[in-house]
Design a protein around this motif. Structure first.
Motif, mmCIF file in Angstrom:
data_model
loop_
_atom_site.group_PDB
_atom_site.id
_atom_site.type_symbol
_atom_site.label_atom_id
_atom_site.label_comp_id
_atom_site.label_asym_id
_atom_site.label_seq_id
_atom_site.Cartn_x
_atom_site.Cartn_y
_atom_site.Cartn_z
ATOM 1 N N GLY A 1 0.821 -1.199 0.000
ATOM 2 C CA GLY A 1 0.000 0.000 0.000
ATOM 3 C C GLY A 1 0.853 1.245 0.000
ATOM 4 N N LEU A 2 0.246 2.321 0.451
ATOM 5 C CA LEU A 2 0.899 3.631 0.478
ATOM 6 C C LEU A 2 1.243 4.005 1.911
ATOM 7 N N ALA A 3 2.461 4.447 2.119
ATOM 8 C CA ALA A 3 2.886 4.940 3.423
ATOM 9 C C ALA A 3 3.743 6.178 3.219
ATOM 10 N N GLN A 4 3.748 7.037 4.204
ATOM 11 C CA GLN A 4 4.595 8.224 4.130
ATOM 12 C C GLN A 4 6.043 7.835 4.401
ATOM 13 N N PRO A 5 6.982 8.587 3.872
ATOM 14 C CA PRO A 5 8.382 8.357 4.243
ATOM 15 C C PRO A 5 8.533 8.391 5.759
ATOM 16 N N GLY A 6 9.274 7.415 6.279
ATOM 17 C CA GLY A 6 9.400 7.280 7.722
ATOM 18 C C GLY A 6 8.356 6.373 8.333
ATOM 19 N N GLY A 7 7.359 6.012 7.548
ATOM 20 C CA GLY A 7 6.291 5.150 8.038
ATOM 21 C C GLY A 7 6.623 3.674 7.930
ATOM 22 N N ILE B 1 5.420 -16.098 5.656
ATOM 23 C CA ILE B 1 6.530 -15.224 6.021
ATOM 24 C C ILE B 1 6.046 -13.781 5.989
ATOM 25 N N TYR B 2 6.781 -12.938 6.698
ATOM 26 C CA TYR B 2 6.415 -11.545 6.819
ATOM 27 C C TYR B 2 7.627 -10.667 6.508
ATOM 28 N N LEU B 3 7.343 -9.430 6.123
ATOM 29 C CA LEU B 3 8.392 -8.437 5.988
ATOM 30 C C LEU B 3 7.896 -7.169 6.681
ATOM 31 N N GLN B 4 8.454 -6.902 7.843
ATOM 32 C CA GLN B 4 8.141 -5.663 8.557
ATOM 33 C C GLN B 4 9.049 -4.579 8.015
ATOM 34 N N MET B 5 8.440 -3.554 7.438
ATOM 35 C CA MET B 5 9.180 -2.481 6.775
ATOM 36 C C MET B 5 9.009 -1.209 7.593
ATOM 37 N N ASN B 6 10.065 -0.764 8.243
ATOM 38 C CA ASN B 6 10.037 0.454 9.047
ATOM 39 C C ASN B 6 10.921 1.518 8.402
ATOM 40 N N SER B 7 10.725 2.753 8.827
ATOM 41 C CA SER B 7 11.529 3.882 8.321
ATOM 42 C C SER B 7 11.580 3.868 6.798
ATOM 43 N N LEU B 8 10.417 3.737 6.186
ATOM 44 C CA LEU B 8 10.355 3.634 4.731
ATOM 45 C C LEU B 8 10.915 4.881 4.060
ATOM 46 N N LYS B 9 11.574 4.651 2.935
ATOM 47 C CA LYS B 9 12.144 5.736 2.136
ATOM 48 C C LYS B 9 11.486 5.719 0.749
ATOM 49 N N PRO B 10 11.449 6.856 0.066
ATOM 50 C CA PRO B 10 10.869 6.870 -1.284
ATOM 51 C C PRO B 10 11.523 5.832 -2.201
ATOM 52 N N GLY C 1 5.246 -15.300 -5.972
ATOM 53 C CA GLY C 1 3.921 -14.745 -5.817
ATOM 54 C C GLY C 1 3.637 -13.741 -6.907
ATOM 55 N N GLN C 2 2.455 -13.137 -6.840
ATOM 56 C CA GLN C 2 2.026 -12.221 -7.887
ATOM 57 C C GLN C 2 2.547 -10.809 -7.676
ATOM 58 N N GLY C 3 3.055 -10.531 -6.497
ATOM 59 C CA GLY C 3 3.612 -9.219 -6.189
ATOM 60 C C GLY C 3 2.602 -8.306 -5.514
ATOM 61 N N THR C 4 3.117 -7.411 -4.697
ATOM 62 C CA THR C 4 2.278 -6.406 -4.038
ATOM 63 C C THR C 4 3.002 -5.063 -4.087
ATOM 64 N N GLN C 5 2.264 -4.024 -4.426
ATOM 65 C CA GLN C 5 2.872 -2.699 -4.613
ATOM 66 C C GLN C 5 3.095 -2.019 -3.267
ATOM 67 N N VAL C 6 4.291 -1.490 -3.078
ATOM 68 C CA VAL C 6 4.617 -0.663 -1.922
ATOM 69 C C VAL C 6 5.050 0.702 -2.427
ATOM 70 N N THR C 7 4.406 1.740 -1.904
ATOM 71 C CA THR C 7 4.733 3.105 -2.300
ATOM 72 C C THR C 7 4.996 3.940 -1.060
ATOM 73 N N ALA C 8 6.174 4.521 -1.002
ATOM 74 C CA ALA C 8 6.539 5.412 0.103
ATOM 75 C C ALA C 8 6.607 6.819 -0.453
ATOM 76 N N SER C 9 5.579 7.597 -0.157
ATOM 77 C CA SER C 9 5.485 8.931 -0.739
ATOM 78 C C SER C 9 4.620 9.813 0.147
ATOM 79 N N SER C 10 4.936 11.095 0.168
ATOM 80 C CA SER C 10 4.114 12.047 0.910
ATOM 81 C C SER C 10 3.101 12.697 -0.021
#
Length: 117
Positions: free
Chosen positions: A10-16, A78-87, A108-117
């Motif tokens: 999904g979408l998260a802000q930088p640092g999220g 399995i999991y991937l915890q993503m902290n301090s996200l960067k663009p 897998g089919q892939g999942t979109q990750v977007t780090a943006s303000s």
């Protein structure tokens, strides 16, 4: 055969933070090491993190200290915890599993990750 289904992008802000999941089904007894890869537009697919059957982990230099891979064998997930996200983390993230019997990889089919303000 093994099927892998990712979720949690999904979408998260930088640092999220975001948490990705990858659930395996099918012939799961054949699964060995599992991993997360990322692919940004115009780039090749790159290894992000890897976890062995025994729980040993390794990470790319770009995510060390920010991302954590984990494995719940009881849930075949399995999991991937993503902290301090960067663009620059923005990419499609793919789950991958090794078949220890025939020596092939499942994706897998892939999942979109977007780090943006």
């Amino acid at each position: 055969q093994v099927q892998l289904v990712e979720s949690g992008g999904g979408l998260a802000q930088p640092g999220g933070s975001l948490r990705l999941s990858c659930a395996a089904s099918g012939r799961i007894v054949r699964i060995g090491t599992m991993a997360w890869y990322s692919q940004a537009p115009g780039n090749e697919r790159e290894l992000v993190a890897r976890i062995t059957r025994g729980g040993g982990t390794s990470y790319s230099d770009s995510v060390k200290g920010r991302f954590t891979i984990s494995r719940d064998s009881a849930k075949n997930t399995i999991y991937l915890q993503m902290n301090s996200l960067k663009p620059e983390d923005t990419a499609v993230y793919y789950c991958q599993a090794d078949d220890v019997v025939v020596g092939i990889s499942y994706w897998g089919q892939g999942t979109q990750v977007t780090a943006s303000s």
